[in-house]
Design a protein around this motif. Structure first.
Motif, PDB file in Angstrom:
ATOM      1  N   ALA A  77       0.864  -1.269  -0.133  1.00 26.72           N
ATOM      2  CA  ALA A  77      -0.100  -0.022  -0.025  1.00 26.72           C
ATOM      3  C   ALA A  77       0.908   1.259   0.002  1.00 26.72           C
ATOM      4  O   ALA A  77       0.579   2.301  -0.564  1.00 26.72           O
ATOM      5  N   PHE A  78       1.919   1.194   0.629  1.00 25.96           N
ATOM      6  CA  PHE A  78       2.768   2.331   0.799  1.00 25.96           C
ATOM      7  C   PHE A  78       3.587   2.411  -0.483  1.00 25.96           C
ATOM      8  O   PHE A  78       3.842   3.786  -1.170  1.00 25.96           O
ATOM      9  N   ALA A  79       3.824   1.665  -1.332  1.00 20.80           N
ATOM     10  CA  ALA A  79       4.404   1.589  -2.700  1.00 20.80           C
ATOM     11  C   ALA A  79       3.225   2.251  -3.858  1.00 20.80           C
ATOM     12  O   ALA A  79       3.652   3.059  -4.457  1.00 20.80           O
ATOM     13  N   TYR A  80       2.067   1.887  -3.469  1.00 20.64           N
ATOM     14  CA  TYR A  80       0.952   2.544  -4.300  1.00 20.64           C
ATOM     15  C   TYR A  80       0.826   3.846  -4.147  1.00 20.64           C
ATOM     16  O   TYR A  80       0.461   4.720  -4.779  1.00 20.64           O
ATOM     17  N   SER A  81       1.028   4.215  -2.478  1.00 15.97           N
ATOM     18  CA  SER A  81       0.734   5.602  -2.197  1.00 15.97           C
ATOM     19  C   SER A  81       1.809   6.430  -2.874  1.00 15.97           C
ATOM     20  O   SER A  81       1.356   7.610  -3.405  1.00 15.97           O
ATOM     21  N   VAL A  82       2.959   6.109  -2.642  1.00 18.76           N
ATOM     22  CA  VAL A  82       4.005   6.960  -3.312  1.00 18.76           C
ATOM     23  C   VAL A  82       3.967   7.151  -4.987  1.00 18.76           C
ATOM     24  O   VAL A  82       4.032   8.013  -5.315  1.00 18.76           O
TER      25      VAL A  82
END
Length: 133
Positions: A77-82
């Motif tokens: 989820a953090f990767a998609y947020s970035v």
């Protein structure tokens, strides 16, 4: 000879000399008088598009990555947020919204699974402790 003294200083600016621009403006108003324009004043409205406030869920993803990271969903989820934030900076709002939606979905699942995994980690030791008493 009768000399009359006119004070140039206004009560507001007492102690400081008035600026040249102020004296020039007062002189123009005194000589020309107030503007006489039969037409009403017109106004121009300029619409400035503000930056679109679209959430990218970076803080939520970082929280899930650091504290509740079941199956690495918080990290994904953090990767998609970035990626969503990068797309927003480039100006691709459609792509940013798609990545943000995926990050939100992954964050929801990470939060649910994290809570479901945390509850048994608290309840089971309590039950075991009470059984051995």
């Amino acid at each position: 000879m009768n000399h009359t003294v006119q004070t140039v200083f206004s009560p507001v600016n007492s102690g400081q000399p008035p600026s040249y621009e102020m004296l020039k403006e007062e002189h123009e108003v005194a000589v020309l008088g107030a503007p006489h324009n039969p037409a009403p004043p017109t106004s121009t409205v300029i619409h400035i598009r503000s930056e679109t406030s679209m959430p990218d869920h970076v803080v939520w993803s970082l929280f899930n990555t650091l504290f509740m990271n079941p199956c690495c969903l918080g990290f994904i989820a953090f990767a998609y947020s970035v990626k969503s934030r990068d797309r927003k900076m480039v100006g691709d709002l459609t792509g940013a919204q798609a990545y943000a939606s995926t990050a939100k979905c992954l964050n929801i699942w990470a939060l649910i699974l994290g809570i479901l995994m945390t509850i048994p980690l608290i309840v089971i030791p309590v039950l075991i402790y009470q059984a051995h008493r």
